[in-house]
Structure formats: C-alpha cells, structure tokens
Design an enzyme around this catalytic site. Structure first.
Site, mmCIF file in Angstrom:
data_model
loop_
_atom_site.group_PDB
_atom_site.id
_atom_site.type_symbol
_atom_site.label_atom_id
_atom_site.label_comp_id
_atom_site.label_asym_id
_atom_site.label_seq_id
_atom_site.Cartn_x
_atom_site.Cartn_y
_atom_site.Cartn_z
ATOM 1 C CD GLU A 189 -3.909 -5.796 2.764
ATOM 2 O OE1 GLU A 189 -4.847 -5.119 3.259
ATOM 3 O OE2 GLU A 189 -2.706 -5.544 2.931
ATOM 4 C CD GLU A 221 -3.147 -1.031 2.067
ATOM 5 O OE1 GLU A 221 -3.142 -0.123 2.940
ATOM 6 O OE2 GLU A 221 -4.054 -1.877 1.995
#
Length: 516
Positions: free
Chosen positions: A320, A196
C-alpha cells in the site's frame, strides 16, 4: 559547496546528490555490472471493497452501456492490460479482516449482505466475490494476490479458502468449487496473512502477530502447482520495532515477504491532509519531502531485514503506497475519492525509482488504489472513463518489469523552496532481455529545466528515443470533459555526444529513455 548523500540499497547502487547553487546541470553514471532483477511485481495494483473501486469501477451494473464480461467492465480491463499490471491485491485493506469468503461464492441472489463498517457504512451485497475476482485476474492476465482474514476470521476459514482455491482433490470444499463452476484449481500463490494487524486488522502487538502468523501459516497448505508465497502483515511506516520483532520471530522459510504501508500525506497530518487539486508551491514541496521519505523507510527496514535474512530470501512488499489527500468536495468521505494531478504522477515516478533502486529487497508493491480510490490509475463516472497522469507513469515504466537493474550514481542540483532543499532529480535504470537500456528520470523542480550528462560503464549504445509526461502546471488534471490534458508525448530532448548521453529535462517532468 554542501553535499548530501542518498544511499540506494544494493551493493552497487549509490546516488549522490550535490548542491550546485543556481546551476541547472548534473551527471549520471550507469553501470552494467549487476545481477539484480527488477521484479515485475513491483508494479502491482490494489483493489479493495471501498467506495467505487469494485462496485462502479471494475464491477458495474448490468444496464450500463459499456462492453462487459458478466459485469466486469472491459474498457478498464483493456487499459490495465496495456500497462501490464502483474498482480492485483484483493479484497483489502481493512475490508479484508472483516471479509468472510463464503459470503461471496455460490448464486449471487443467495449471497448474504453485510455492512461495510470500514468504508462509508454502505451495504455490501457480495455480488463480487472469489470467482468474480479470479475471472477479473484472468482477463487482466495478472496474478491474484489474496489478503486473508486474520482479524475476525479463523485458521480453519483461511485454510479452507486456500483449499477451495488450489486443491485438485475430491474433498467437500473442492466439490463446492466445482459446483460453483470452476472444476480446475485456480492455483493462487500470493497470500496475505492479515492486513495492517497493528491497526484495523486487530490492533495487535508485533509479538502477538508474529505468533498468529506462524499459526495461520502452518495451516496454509501448498497444493500441486500452487506453492504459497505467504506475506506477513508488516509495519506501518517507520515502526521499525514491528519489523525487528517479525524478522526475529518468524522463520524466513515461512514467509515470502513482509509488507510495508506508507502513504504520502501532503500536510503530514492525518487530520487535514490537503487538497488533491488546489495547492501552493510550498504545499507541493512539502508533499515531495514526504514522498521522498520512502527512501529512508525502505533503507532502514531493509537494514533490519538484512540482520536476520542476509541472503535476502524475504521480500519487502510495499503493498500500500501512494498519495492520500482530502476527498473531493461533495463526495462521500468514506469513499476516499480524489482527483489525480501532475504532482501525483511525479510522486508515482519518484516512488517507483526508489523501488527499482532497492530491487534487491523490494520484490513486490501495490499502488493504492486502481480505480476511483486514492491515487487511482483510472476514474469512472457511469459509462465515462478517464486515465489519470499516474496511469501514464505505469505505462512509461512498464519497460523496467523483470529487467536487469543497472546501478546508478547521480550528481544533480537541489530544488529549494523557502530555504529548504530536496534533490531536484531522481532516476533509475534497467536493461531488458533484448539488451535495450531504459532510463527513467524525474525533475521535481517546477521552474527549472535541468541538463543531465550520462556516462556508461560496460554498456554500448547507438540510438536514443524517449517519452515525456509533463504539463503547464503541477495542479493540472485529466477530467471527463478534458481527458487528454496530460498525456504521453515523444521526447526529443536527448542526444548522443561522443560516448555520453545528454538529456535536458523540462521542469516538472518525467522522462523515460530507450537506448539501442
């Protein structure tokens, strides 16, 4: 009569959903003409240093009265081996970009402590580190997927970690691994270059990250028997510009995959997300609308990737995904502990169907997370352990791992609530090496059974059997007091009718059929 079309990426995959008013029937056609394999790595899992995922989940106190190897909890290991998890992603998540691997090697008593600033502000004692994680993967018989620290780390730090894991030389760092009890290299192939990076991994721009990826990847070396599969930190949900910039600026040969993160938020708001256990039909419906957005995301990101990589060398890695609700009342909000209902099982099955139908580009994924965090497969409380409804979906769907993808065309009714509509049924199909065909079907309608008649092209079969997961209410859960409220049962609602398969799906159910 209105029609809506849902395109499943892949030259041969097309799902057409047709409204049939109050009708409760539909058709499914399955073709045997395919060269695409559903990678087993789509069924991967994620274990972050977060809440009781590692500590109290996989890694327990020495005094806990359960079977252990060192401090690895073996009943958890056996449960996960049963569903054949193919990979396990670690140490994060946001934690990965503040994790320094040297803190987690050597004698446990000498390892430094740190504060986990991302998740609850608790003390991390680093007793579960590199060797412990790789021992866990060995017990699980799965491949490790290590997420490297780009946010607060250095190129040298990541390079040395890879050398420590994979080299068979006589260098100083390899001698350190030998001293710590593992003479042979671990040969870890899956390697995440940051996590991320658009957010908790450094708040980078896509152009800056693309340059960082190339710099880090250049020094992430292959060693004998351990060719790296480097995964770039990809977009957040519908940030298509991130994908565009990365695919344009990172050569395809440098990366195995580009990650995608997307969570199903019941309310659609990161503020008040919604309850895991107490929700209305309207809230359930909205959750399914948000779940089905994964189809749009995968389709649009794949289309961008196709521009720069028409041969599909770069995998879309959805590492994810899952439902994210408000934490359970009375728990540490930073631990992200939530219960797991039949609704969550329907979300898992629907999402896996989407991945299967896009298996020409989606080659890897990871549910967030394995134990005690978000959409868990397993919940624990001291010596107690319970399998969630989501666990049983992975048990049902393991038949698709490394099987040949079978293109489908589905025509079925809509599910309507308050004037809004979504497809009531979704499905995917595959054929294993022994020739058995497996069909997974989800009925999202919480009221109506739906009968699907299936025809086949280039596929011969004689017998059908199946399993079903359902319950009286979509809010039902498994608890430590009632661990088997939701469980797999034999399914008898399918029959052969000439050369057709006729299956009646109960309301709010997931069914996987096997055709011999």
């Amino acid at each position: 009569m209105k029609k809506k079309t849902l395109t499943c990426l892949g030259a041969l995959a097309l799902c057409v959903i047709t409204m049939r008013g109050f009708g409760q029937t539909g058709t499914l056609n399955i073709s045997g003409d395919s060269k695409t394999t559903i990678s087993k790595h789509i069924y991967g899992q994620f274990a972050e240093h977060l809440g009781h995922g590692i500590y109290g989940g996989f890694w327990v106190d020495k005094s806990l009265p359960v079977k252990k190897q060192d401090r690895i909890r073996l009943d958890v290991v056996e449960a996960l081996k049963k569903i054949k998890i193919p990979n396990l992603r670690w140490p994060g998540g946001c934690f990965a970009d503040e994790y320094h691997w040297r803190d987690g090697i050597g004698p446990a008593a000498q390892r430094p402590r740190m504060v986990n600033t991302n998740w609850g502000g608790v003390t991390e004692d680093n007793s579960f580190g590199t060797h412990e994680f790789l021992e866990l993967c060995s017990l699980l018989k799965c491949e490790p997927y290590v997420a490297g620290n780009v946010g607060s780390g250095t190129v040298d730090e990541m390079s040395k970690w890879i050398e420590y894991l994979n080299s068979n030389s006589t260098s100083t760092v390899v001698k350190e691994r030998v001293k710590n009890g593992h003479p042979e290299p671990y040969k870890v192939s899956f390697w995440g270059v940051g996590n991320e990076s658009w957010g908790c991994g450094g708040n980078m721009t896509p152009q800056f990250y693309a340059d960082q990826f190339k710099r880090y990847a250049s020094f992430a070396k292959d060693y004998p028997g351990a060719k790296l599969k480097k995964i770039a930190s990809g977009p957040n949900a519908d940030d298509y510009n991130w994908t565009e910039v990365c695919m344009k600026n990172i050569p395809a040969h440098m990366m195995y995959g580009l990650s995608l993160h997307y969570y199903t938020i019941p309310t659609g708001s990161w503020g008040k997300k919604g309850s895991a256990t107490a929700f209305t039909e309207g809230e359930y419906f909205n959750t399914m609308v948000n779940c089905l957005k994964m189809e749009e995301l995968v389709t649009k990101h794949s289309a961008i990737m196709d521009k720069y990589d028409p041969e599909k060398h770069v995998a879309l890695v959805v590492d994810e995904w899952g439902v994210w609700t408000d934490p359970e009342p009375g728990t540490n909000p930073g631990f992200l502990y939530q219960q797991n209902s039949l609704r969550d099982a329907l979300i898992a099955a629907t999402t896996l169907n989407i991945f299967n139908n896009h298996s020409d580009r989606v080659k890897m994924a990871a549910l967030a997370q394995t134990i005690n965090v978000l959409q868990s497969l397993i919940l624990t409380d001291k010596e107690k352990m319970v399998l969630t409804p989501t666990y049983y979906i992975f048990d049902m769907y393991k038949v698709h791992q490394d099987a040949k993808y079978l293109p489908i065309k589905l025509d079925a009714p809509d599910y309507e609530v308050d004037g809004k509509k979504i497809p009531a049924v979704n499905a995917s199909a595959s054929q294993d090496a022994a020739g058995k065909v497996h069909i997974s079907l989800v009925n999202l309608d919480i009221h109506k059974p739906i009968t699907i008649t299936t025809g086949f092209s280039d596929i011969k079969w004689t017998n059908v059997s199946g399993q079903i997961l359902t319950s009286a209410n979509v809010t039902n859960i498994n608890t430590f007091q009632d661990p088997d409220k939701i469980h797999l049962s034999n399914f008898t609602g399918a029959k052969k009718d000439g050369d057709k398969l006729v299956v009646t799906l109960p309301a709010k159910s997931v069914v996987t059929l096997e055709l011999n």
